[in-house]
Design a protein around this motif. Structure first.
Motif, PDB file in Angstrom:
ATOM      1  N   GLU A 151      15.696  49.805  20.721  1.00 17.99           N
ATOM      2  CA  GLU A 151      14.744  50.374  19.901  1.00 17.99           C
ATOM      3  C   GLU A 151      13.530  49.752  20.066  1.00 17.99           C
ATOM      4  N   LEU A 152      12.439  50.260  19.873  1.00 16.36           N
ATOM      5  CA  LEU A 152      10.839  49.731  19.913  1.00 16.36           C
ATOM      6  C   LEU A 152      10.599  49.380  18.439  1.00 16.36           C
ATOM      7  N   VAL A 153      10.114  47.916  18.168  1.00 17.70           N
ATOM      8  CA  VAL A 153       9.746  47.404  17.116  1.00 17.70           C
ATOM      9  C   VAL A 153       8.406  46.892  17.053  1.00 17.70           C
ATOM     10  N   VAL A 154       8.073  46.604  15.856  1.00 16.20           N
ATOM     11  CA  VAL A 154       6.663  46.091  15.827  1.00 16.20           C
ATOM     12  C   VAL A 154       6.897  44.714  15.318  1.00 16.20           C
ATOM     13  N   CYS A 155       6.163  43.762  15.918  1.00 19.08           N
ATOM     14  CA  CYS A 155       6.442  42.484  15.675  1.00 19.08           C
ATOM     15  C   CYS A 155       4.859  41.605  15.491  1.00 19.08           C
ATOM     16  N   THR A 156       5.228  40.461  14.743  1.00 16.41           N
ATOM     17  CA  THR A 156       4.055  39.643  14.661  1.00 16.41           C
ATOM     18  C   THR A 156       4.378  38.263  15.255  1.00 16.41           C
ATOM     19  N   VAL A 157       3.545  37.828  16.272  1.00 15.62           N
ATOM     20  CA  VAL A 157       3.757  36.540  17.074  1.00 15.62           C
ATOM     21  C   VAL A 157       3.460  35.416  16.162  1.00 15.62           C
ATOM     22  N   VAL A 158       4.461  34.571  16.127  1.00 22.08           N
ATOM     23  CA  VAL A 158       4.204  33.245  15.138  1.00 22.08           C
ATOM     24  C   VAL A 158       4.333  32.283  15.904  1.00 22.08           C
ATOM     25  N   ASP A 159       4.759  32.241  17.078  1.00 26.61           N
ATOM     26  CA  ASP A 159       4.781  30.879  17.931  1.00 26.61           C
ATOM     27  C   ASP A 159       4.878  31.050  19.368  1.00 26.61           C
ATOM     28  N   VAL A 160       3.870  30.474  20.093  1.00 28.01           N
ATOM     29  CA  VAL A 160       4.014  30.642  21.595  1.00 28.01           C
ATOM     30  C   VAL A 160       4.268  29.356  22.108  1.00 28.01           C
ATOM     31  N   LYS A 161       5.271  29.275  22.979  1.00 27.77           N
ATOM     32  CA  LYS A 161       5.866  28.165  23.645  1.00 27.77           C
ATOM     33  C   LYS A 161       5.496  28.236  25.236  1.00 27.77           C
ATOM     34  N   ASP A 162       5.697  27.255  26.074  1.00 26.94           N
ATOM     35  CA  ASP A 162       5.418  27.643  27.526  1.00 26.94           C
ATOM     36  C   ASP A 162       6.673  28.496  28.157  1.00 26.94           C
ATOM     37  N   PHE A 163       7.731  28.543  27.524  1.00 28.69           N
ATOM     38  CA  PHE A 163       8.740  29.357  27.808  1.00 28.69           C
ATOM     39  C   PHE A 163       9.088  30.512  27.188  1.00 28.69           C
ATOM     40  N   ALA A 214       7.948  33.277  23.413  1.00 31.20           N
ATOM     41  CA  ALA A 214       7.213  33.734  22.189  1.00 31.20           C
ATOM     42  C   ALA A 214       8.107  34.087  21.230  1.00 31.20           C
ATOM     43  N   PHE A 215       7.899  33.378  19.971  1.00 26.16           N
ATOM     44  CA  PHE A 215       8.845  33.704  18.756  1.00 26.16           C
ATOM     45  C   PHE A 215       7.948  34.706  17.975  1.00 26.16           C
ATOM     46  N   VAL A 216       8.662  35.804  17.431  1.00 25.39           N
ATOM     47  CA  VAL A 216       7.950  36.645  16.615  1.00 25.39           C
ATOM     48  C   VAL A 216       8.847  36.890  15.335  1.00 25.39           C
ATOM     49  N   THR A 217       8.295  37.744  14.284  1.00 24.64           N
ATOM     50  CA  THR A 217       8.969  38.103  13.301  1.00 24.64           C
ATOM     51  C   THR A 217       8.886  39.604  13.364  1.00 24.64           C
ATOM     52  N   ARG A 273      13.538  37.078  12.689  1.00 20.79           N
ATOM     53  CA  ARG A 273      12.964  36.488  13.673  1.00 20.79           C
ATOM     54  C   ARG A 273      13.373  36.972  15.078  1.00 20.79           C
ATOM     55  N   GLY A 274      12.644  37.024  15.984  1.00 21.67           N
ATOM     56  CA  GLY A 274      13.093  37.475  17.405  1.00 21.67           C
ATOM     57  C   GLY A 274      12.375  36.467  18.443  1.00 21.67           C
ATOM     58  N   LEU A 275      13.103  36.705  19.951  1.00 17.86           N
ATOM     59  CA  LEU A 275      12.568  35.853  20.725  1.00 17.86           C
ATOM     60  C   LEU A 275      12.053  36.553  22.086  1.00 17.86           C
ATOM     61  N   ILE A 276      10.834  36.381  22.560  1.00 20.89           N
ATOM     62  CA  ILE A 276      10.465  37.155  23.990  1.00 20.89           C
ATOM     63  C   ILE A 276      10.478  36.045  25.040  1.00 20.89           C
ATOM     64  N   PRO A 277      11.458  36.045  25.747  1.00 19.97           N
ATOM     65  CA  PRO A 277      11.444  35.113  26.893  1.00 19.97           C
ATOM     66  C   PRO A 277      10.325  35.488  27.843  1.00 19.97           C
ATOM     67  N   ILE A 278       9.888  34.213  28.421  1.00 24.96           N
ATOM     68  CA  ILE A 278       8.562  34.265  29.276  1.00 24.96           C
ATOM     69  C   ILE A 278       8.715  35.492  30.410  1.00 24.96           C
ATOM     70  N   SER A 279       9.995  35.491  30.712  1.00 26.41           N
ATOM     71  CA  SER A 279      10.339  36.568  31.978  1.00 26.41           C
ATOM     72  C   SER A 279      10.257  37.978  31.247  1.00 26.41           C
ATOM     73  N   GLU A 280      10.178  38.128  30.145  1.00 26.16           N
ATOM     74  CA  GLU A 280      10.134  39.387  29.636  1.00 26.16           C
ATOM     75  C   GLU A 280       8.613  39.753  28.880  1.00 26.16           C
ATOM     76  N   ILE A 281       7.636  38.845  29.151  1.00 27.00           N
ATOM     77  CA  ILE A 281       6.433  38.985  28.606  1.00 27.00           C
ATOM     78  C   ILE A 281       5.491  40.090  29.480  1.00 27.00           C
ATOM     79  N   ALA A 282       5.486  39.925  30.732  1.00 27.34           N
ATOM     80  CA  ALA A 282       4.773  40.592  31.652  1.00 27.34           C
ATOM     81  C   ALA A 282       5.474  40.570  33.143  1.00 27.34           C
ATOM     82  N   ARG A 283       5.197  41.661  33.599  1.00 30.65           N
ATOM     83  CA  ARG A 283       5.689  41.914  35.195  1.00 30.65           C
ATOM     84  C   ARG A 283       4.993  40.763  35.967  1.00 30.65           C
ATOM     85  N   ILE A 302      17.742  37.915  17.984  1.00 31.97           N
ATOM     86  CA  ILE A 302      17.368  39.217  18.610  1.00 31.97           C
ATOM     87  C   ILE A 302      16.430  38.626  19.634  1.00 31.97           C
ATOM     88  N   ASP A 303      16.947  39.454  20.913  1.00 33.07           N
ATOM     89  CA  ASP A 303      16.171  39.128  22.139  1.00 33.07           C
ATOM     90  C   ASP A 303      15.385  40.608  22.495  1.00 33.07           C
TER      91      ASP A 303
END
Length: 259
Positions: free
Chosen positions: A11-23, A25-28, A36-46, A76-77
């Motif tokens: 599913e596609l979801v709309v998120c708000t970024v709440v915290d960005v670490k080196d590894f 990004a955490f979102v709601t 809360r959900g997690l975007i690992p750095i490997s899934e941020i950009a190509r 939630i990944d």
């Protein structure tokens, strides 16, 4: 807000970024009560990322694809890189429309004294989303409001609000095709099935979007809901028929159920 408590994989979801670490990004998740959900750095950009903040920052609204959901652990990944610009614009438009519809339901609730949850549940039961109900009310001259089986004052309020706020030129409805084939050439079977789901129909546009095997999103845009419903049912039936005749299985899911 959403009728389900948890999103589904793909599913596609709309998120708000709440915290960005080196590894990571955490979102709601805006549509799921701030889960809360997690975007690992490997899934941020190509490609290789040197500085994650070059791509994402706190307070930013982003559209992500759900990679996995674990309700027991509350995880939630998500992926940002798997969402293209067209998908992002379409999802943001859908999200904004749902926000408007939620506000209109609040107006109807205040005007009639009926709990907004009662109104929302009736609409979700019939449509799976909020905004399409208001479009349908306009295109059917109010007839669609009767199908919701709400008290007369609520029905009249919804009709009034819909006509005041919605300008409909074309309507869009969606569903999901679940297609599987055990054959060695199963990929070709699925391709034939998807081609059969896109017949040439005047004034009707049919788009198929790959979500993640075995799920495909089917989107139909037509002049009115009756034409759209006829087209989506016919397209889904054609695709399922191709797969089943080849020994596979197919299913069409018109709307999401509460979970």
């Amino acid at each position: 807000m959403h009728e389900r408590e948890w999103p589904e994989e793909g599913e596609l979801v709309v998120c708000t970024v709440v915290d960005v670490k080196d590894f990571a990004a955490f979102v709601t998740l805006d549509e799921y009560n701030g889960r809360r959900g997690l975007i690992p750095i490997s899934e941020i950009a190509r490609g290789w990322i040197k500085y994650i903040r070059d791509y994402i920052r706190e307070g930013q609204k982003v559209v992500c694809k759900v990679l996995g959901v674990d309700p027991d652990r509350g995880h939630i990944d998500l992926s940002l890189k798997d969402v293209n610009e067209h998908q992002r614009r379409e999802k943001v438009h859908e999200w904004k429309s749902e926000q408007k519809a939620a506000k209109w339901i609040g107006f109807a609730s205040e005007a009639t004294g009926v709990d907004r949850k009662v109104i929302e549940e009736a609409i979700y039961r019939e449509y799976g989303q909020l905004y399409p109900a208001f479009e349908d009310i306009v295109t059917t001259g109010g007839e669609a409001a009767e199908k919701l089986k709400l008290d007369e004052p609520v029905t009249k309020s919804l009709i009034s609000i819909a006509h005041e706020n919605v300008k409909v030129s074309r309507v869009t409805i969606t569903g999901h095709l679940i297609l599987t084939s055990p054959r060695p050439d199963g990929v070709n079977v699925i391709r034939r099935a998807l081609r059969s789901a896109q017949p040439k129909v005047e004034d009707v546009d049919i788009d198929l979007i790959y979500v993640g095997a075995p799920k495909y999103r089917i989107k139909v845009t037509a002049p009115d809901y009756k034409a759209a419903e006829r087209a989506i049912e016919k397209a889904a039936s054609a695709a399922v028929g191709v797969v089943e005749r080849a020994g596979g299985s197919g299913k069409f899911v018109r709307k999401q159920k509460a979970g």
